[in-house]
Every structure is written in structure tokens, then in C-alpha cells.
Design an enzyme around this catalytic site. Structure first.
Site, PDB file in Angstrom:
ATOM      1  N   LYS A 255       1.418   8.141   0.420  1.00 55.61           N
ATOM      2  CA  LYS A 255       1.889   8.176   2.040  1.00 55.61           C
ATOM      3  C   LYS A 255       3.179   9.053   2.169  1.00 55.61           C
ATOM      4  O   LYS A 255       3.923   9.109   1.125  1.00 55.61           O
ATOM      5  CB  LYS A 255       2.125   6.846   2.558  1.00 55.61           C
ATOM      6  CG  LYS A 255       0.841   5.868   2.595  1.00 55.61           C
ATOM      7  CD  LYS A 255       1.349   4.638   3.124  1.00 55.61           C
ATOM      8  CE  LYS A 255      -0.071   3.525   3.185  1.00 55.61           C
ATOM      9  NZ  LYS A 255      -0.934   4.019   4.254  1.00 55.61           N
TER      10      LYS A 255
ATOM     11  N   ARG B  55     -11.179  -0.395   2.576  1.00 58.72           N
ATOM     12  CA  ARG B  55     -12.706  -0.453   2.674  1.00 58.72           C
ATOM     13  C   ARG B  55     -13.458  -0.554   1.259  1.00 58.72           C
ATOM     14  O   ARG B  55     -14.231  -1.180   1.247  1.00 58.72           O
ATOM     15  CB  ARG B  55     -13.281   0.648   3.336  1.00 58.72           C
ATOM     16  CG  ARG B  55     -12.915   2.114   2.654  1.00 58.72           C
ATOM     17  CD  ARG B  55     -13.036   3.490   3.551  1.00 58.72           C
ATOM     18  NE  ARG B  55     -12.020   3.581   4.313  1.00 58.72           N
ATOM     19  CZ  ARG B  55     -11.817   4.326   5.470  1.00 58.72           C
ATOM     20  NH1 ARG B  55     -12.617   5.106   5.440  1.00 58.72           N
ATOM     21  NH2 ARG B  55     -10.681   4.536   6.104  1.00 58.72           N
TER      22      ARG B  55
ATOM     23  N   GLU C 128      -8.107   2.705   0.823  1.00 60.24           N
ATOM     24  CA  GLU C 128      -8.539   1.628  -0.053  1.00 60.24           C
ATOM     25  C   GLU C 128      -8.993   0.463   0.312  1.00 60.24           C
ATOM     26  O   GLU C 128      -9.630  -0.511  -0.241  1.00 60.24           O
ATOM     27  CB  GLU C 128      -7.161   1.432  -0.884  1.00 60.24           C
ATOM     28  CG  GLU C 128      -6.337   0.586  -0.420  1.00 60.24           C
ATOM     29  CD  GLU C 128      -5.390   0.862   0.816  1.00 60.24           C
ATOM     30  OE1 GLU C 128      -5.280  -0.346   1.622  1.00 60.24           O
ATOM     31  OE2 GLU C 128      -5.524   2.070   1.051  1.00 60.24           O
TER      32      GLU C 128
ATOM     33  N   ASP D 176       0.837  -1.187  -0.011  1.00 57.68           N
ATOM     34  CA  ASP D 176       0.058   0.162   0.078  1.00 57.68           C
ATOM     35  C   ASP D 176       0.972   1.336   0.056  1.00 57.68           C
ATOM     36  O   ASP D 176       1.565   1.627   1.081  1.00 57.68           O
ATOM     37  CB  ASP D 176      -0.929   0.062   1.168  1.00 57.68           C
ATOM     38  CG  ASP D 176      -1.841   1.192   1.189  1.00 57.68           C
ATOM     39  OD1 ASP D 176      -2.042   1.620   0.209  1.00 57.68           O
ATOM     40  OD2 ASP D 176      -2.246   1.372   2.310  1.00 57.68           O
TER      41      ASP D 176
ATOM     42  N   ASP E 277      -6.008   6.655  -0.210  1.00 62.64           N
ATOM     43  CA  ASP E 277      -5.328   5.744   0.833  1.00 62.64           C
ATOM     44  C   ASP E 277      -6.236   5.070   1.686  1.00 62.64           C
ATOM     45  O   ASP E 277      -5.909   4.429   2.696  1.00 62.64           O
ATOM     46  CB  ASP E 277      -4.203   6.469   1.636  1.00 62.64           C
ATOM     47  CG  ASP E 277      -3.341   5.794   2.464  1.00 62.64           C
ATOM     48  OD1 ASP E 277      -3.112   4.519   2.161  1.00 62.64           O
ATOM     49  OD2 ASP E 277      -2.548   6.341   3.441  1.00 62.64           O
TER      50      ASP E 277
END
Length: 506
Positions: free
Chosen positions: A280, A354, A352, A273, A350
Site C-alpha cells: 500500500k 476475497r 487478499e 494488511d 492487496d
């Protein structure tokens, strides 16, 4: 893998590389040390002065404290390892199973590089034997796949001999088999979490699940990017759109002819991620290989249930994708049409996890299971709320939330029940779509839970475990918990399946 043997042999005559015994602080709060039950033969070999010797070496009996003492001929083993159990219980009580589990884990970690060790910790009942065995097997874990194997010092303890385990007793034998199966699958989940993301792509994870399914009687179905597009899985496809490694949805199915209940387990499997276009910041990317820990937990739990042959049907759903920024990535402001038909405005790429879970939850709901539990490293907000060792539990049924919390504590995993305040739902209203993937910043972990709730089938009992804190241990190891991937939630899910099989859950 570490082997497990039950033995009724005497500690003084057993030929092993090390003997593990327990020590504790006096129950009355006084000074000094007391040897725990199981250490009698070792104490005798030290002329009844084992506690005094350990005190001289600085031992205090604190939980997880390890002190090594060479033997002087009274024992076949060349080394005694004394592990602290904390405060000794009163005469009417016994050492708790979690204290035994953690002590065994600490001892096993301290015996890295050792071939064979006997554990003579307090075992007064079957559950004590299982706790010691499980703790030792979990503590013996080491991830060495990417390191040179020439040094024996890196290798985990090869064999655990459990003294007081009564190998001819069916109950003790079954407890040992359970401890071995569950610990090996927790360690498999740890391996997956620790595997670098260049090797554990969604396709590679699906291949691991397929191979394990064949070995353990679990049916596996893999939906590739073409099948996902045909099926309309907009959430999973949207998250994976920016990566050259396409997403997968994996369905695992274990069935039992005597099963009366069905559990569906759904895991977030973001194999890496980056945050996507909502990249991030520096310092937050280095551990993001762990963002598939929920899927690893679900995978390991289903295989554990199959190995134990529990009379319950269990499906596992692994929502696998890699969240990367590129010219094809989903952008903030894009609208995705989910598998359920609902539209979601993506305000932050970010958020993502869910999105992939939403598709998997809807698909799992179509099979009308008796309950659904999803597991995910979902929000930093949950870490801020509960710290690094406790996962949050949300649910659409208060009784089920309480039951899952109690089951987690019983399994030895720290958890806490969290609410789903209805007023936070309004923050996800979108002028463009049915719902946005972001809401109010405060209570962000609860907002994420409310988002997932929208995709659970009507009338289905559901719980959400946010394991963002305990899934990956960035500090030093403790008890049976290593640095890196921990296998968080596997034991809770297995115990939930056992309780469901026994008819303890409505």
C-alpha cells in the site's frame, strides 16, 4: 463496562450525577425550543423555563447537540444535560428509535468521567426504551487499554439509569437485557478493531474467540497452519505466507434444541494488511489494523446470539491472516489452489480479503446452512460509492438482499443494496487459472462480490456486506459512534438471527 438499571423513580428526587433530557425544534417549523416528553419534572424545577434557559445558552435542538446546565436546588442531580432530537414529531407520530439511540449516545459521550446518569428521554414503548438503553451503552464506550488509567476524565460513564423503563414489566426487562448484551458485544468488536496489530495476531484473535466461547456456550474449533495445509486451504495460507504470524481459521458454533434454521456468518479477519508485495502507498497503512472488522463483527454477533439464547443455529467462520511482504510472500502472478479446488491467479496481493473469504465460504457451504452472510472491509471502491457511513449489500437472491437491507435499517445501521452485474465476471478470466482475483477497475466493489459468489455452494442463499466505509471512523465521534472501531454490522447480524429464529425469513 457500563451498568444499566431500569427505574420508575421521579427525575426530581433521583440522586445521580446528571439528568439527561431531550429538546427539539418545534414540529411546525417555528422558532424556539420544546422540551421532549420525559423532561416534565426537570422543566418544573426550572419554573417552566427550561427551554428558555437552554436557548439563552445557544441550544437549537439540532440532532446530537449537547447543552449542560447546572441545577439550582430543585433537583437532587447537580447537572442537567439536554440533548437535541431534531424536529419534534407531530401529535400523531413519535420520536424515531434511531433518533433516540443517537441522542442517548451523544449524551453518554458527553458524560465521560461521570459515574451515574439518569436518562429521561421520550419512552412511549418497549422499543423506545431499548433504543435509549442501547444508544447510551454504545455511546459510553471508550478504548483505554493502552492509556494510563489515573485520570477519571477518560473513563466512560459508569452507570446508565433508564427512567420510564418499567423494571417489573417482562417486556421492558427483556429489552434492557437485549440492549446490554448486544451493546457489550458491539463494544467487544470495537475493542478488537482498536487493538494494535502487534498484540492482535491471528493466533491471539483465535485465543480471544476460544475464551469467549467457553464463557458463553459456543463451541470453538481452531485450524492452525498445519491443519490448514492438510485441509488444502490455499487462499488463507497464500495470504498469510509472508508473515511470521501464521494464519488461522476459527469455527464458532451455537446450537439451540428448538432451532429450525441455520445461519452461517463468515468474517474477513486480516489482522494487519500491508498490501503484501503489492504494498500500500504511504498514508494507507496507518489504519490497517481495522481490516479484521468483519471477523470481529461475526464473532460478536455469534456471542450475542448465544447470550440471548435465540432458537436458531449459527456458525461463525473467522478467516484470520496477516498480509505482509517478505521472501515467502505470495507474489503477483502466483496461482493458488483454493479449498474448493479452484485455482486463482493472484494479480494483486492487496486484493487478499476475497482469498481468505473464498476458502471460508466454501467450508461454510459444506454444512449446507439455510443462508450464508459474509462481512468484510473488502474494497475501497465501496467507500467511493457509498461514503464512510454506509455499507453495501450484494446477494445471489434479490429477496434476501432486500430483507438484509431492511433488517439493517431496522437495526439502525446505514446500508444500501448493490447489484452483481454478470458482465463484470468476464474481467476476472485468467489465461492461467480458473479465475483471477482482480477484474475491471470500475465497479471494483461489485467485482469483488462476483468473485466471492463463485465460492458459495450451489443452491445456498448468500449475501455479502462490504463494510469498508463504516467499520473504522477516522473523523470525530457522532451519536453513539466513537472514533476508531465502530462494531459495524454486529447489530444487523443479530437482528437477522432474530428474524430467522422467528420464522420471518423463508
Amino acid at each position: 463496562m457500563t451498568a444499566l438499571t431500569l427505574s420508575t423513580a421521579g427525575a426530581a428526587t433521583l440522586r445521580v450525577d446528571a439528568l439527561v433530557v431531550g429538546v427539539a425544534k418545534p414540529a411546525d417549523g417555528g422558532k424556539g425550543l420544546v422540551a421532549a416528553p420525559g423532561a416534565e419534572a426537570v422543566d418544573a424545577a426550572f419554573d417552566g423555563k427550561l427551554a428558555a434557559v437552554l436557548e439563552t445558552l445557544g441550544a437549537s435542538g439540532a440532532e446530537g447537540e449537547v447543552t449542560k446546565v447546572p441545577t439550582s436546588g430543585g433537583l437532587k442531580a447537580p447537572l442537567v444535560l439536554a440533548v437535541g432530537l431534531g424536529r419534534a414529531p407531530s401529535k400523531e407520530e413519535a420520536y424515531g428509535t434511531e433518533a433516540l439511540r443517537r441522542a442517548a449516545g451523544a449524551a453518554a459521550r458527553a458524560l465521560t468521567g461521570t459515574k451515574k446518569a439518569a436518562f429521561a428521554l421520550p419512552v412511549e414503548a418497549v422499543e423506545d426504551a431499548e433504543a435509549v438503553a442501547e444508544g447510551a451503552l454504545l455511546g459510553a464506550y471508550a478504548f483505554t487499554a493502552y492509556q494510563e488509567q489515573g485520570e477519571d476524565a477518560r473513563r466512560p460513564l459508569a452507570e446508565v439509569v433508564l427512567l420510564g423503563g418499567k423494571p417489573r414489566d417482562k417486556a421492558y426487562k427483556a429489552a434492557a437485557e437485549r440492549a446490554l448484551a448486544v451493546a457489550e458485544e458491539v463494544n467487544r468488536a470495537r475493542d478488537l478493531v482498536n487493538t494494535p496489530p502487534n498484540d492482535l495476531t491471528p493466533e491471539a484473535f483465535a485465543a480471544v474467540a476460544t475464551a469467549a466461547g467457553k464463557e458463553n456456550g459456543v463451541k470453538v474449533q481452531v485450524l492452525d497452519e498445519k491443519a490448514l495445509a492438510k485441509g488444502g486451504y490455499g487462499g488463507i495460507l497464500g495470504v498469510g505466507a509472508g508473515s511470521q504470524n501464521p494464519p488461522r481459521l476459527v469455527r464458532l458454533a451455537y446450537t439451540h434444541p428448538k432451532a429450525e434454521k441455520t445461519l452461517a456468518l463468515v468474517g474477513k479477519g486480516i489482522t494487519y494488511d500491508s498490501g503484501g508485495i503489492s504494498l500500500k502507498p504511504a498514508g494507507h497503512n496507518e489504519t490497517m489494523k481495522c481490516d479484521m472488522a468483519g471477523a470481529a463483527a461475526v464473532f460478536a454477533a455469534v456471542v450475542s446470539v448465544a447470550r440471548l439464547g435465540l432458537p436458531v443455529n449459527v456458525t461463525g467462520w473467522l478467516a484470520l491472516a496477516e498480509n505482509m511482504p517478505s521472501g515467502s510472500a505470495t507474489r503477483p502472478g502466483d496461482v493458488l489452489r483454493m479449498y474448493s479446488g479452484k485455482t486463482v491467479e493472484v494479480l494483486n496481493t492487496d486484493a487478499e480479503g476475497r482469498l481468505v473469504l473464498a476458502d471460508a465460504l466454501t467450508r461454510a457451504s459444506e454444512e449446507e446452512p439455510d443462508a450464508i452472510v459474509d462481512v468484510a472491509t473488502l474494497t475501497g471502491a465501496m467507500v467511493l460509492a457509498l461514503g464512510n457511513r454506509t455499507f453495501g449489500i450484494m446477494a445471489n437472491d434479490d429477496a434476501f438482499r432486500t430483507a438484509v437491507h431492511e433488517i439493517a435499517e431496522e437495526a439502525g445501521e446505514q446500508s444500501w443494496p448493490m447489484p452483481l452485474p454478470a458482465e463484470l465476471r468476464k474481467g476476472m478470466d485468467s489465461p492461467t487459472a480458473d479465475i483471477a482475483n482482480m477484474g475491471e477497475r470500475m465497479g471494483g466493489g461489485l467485482v469483488a462480490g462476483l468473485f466471492l459468489k463463485e465460492f458459495v455452494g450451489e443452491g445456498i442463499t448468500w449475501a455479502h456486506l462490504d463494510i469498508a466505509g463504516p467499520a473504522f471512523n477516522e473523523s470525530g465521534p457522532y451519536g453513539y459512534t466513537p472514533k476508531g472501531g465502530t462494531g459495524s454490522a454486529v447489530r444487523t447480524l443479530v437482528r437477522l438471527a432474530e428474524r430467522t429464529a422467528a420464522g420471518d425469513l423463508g
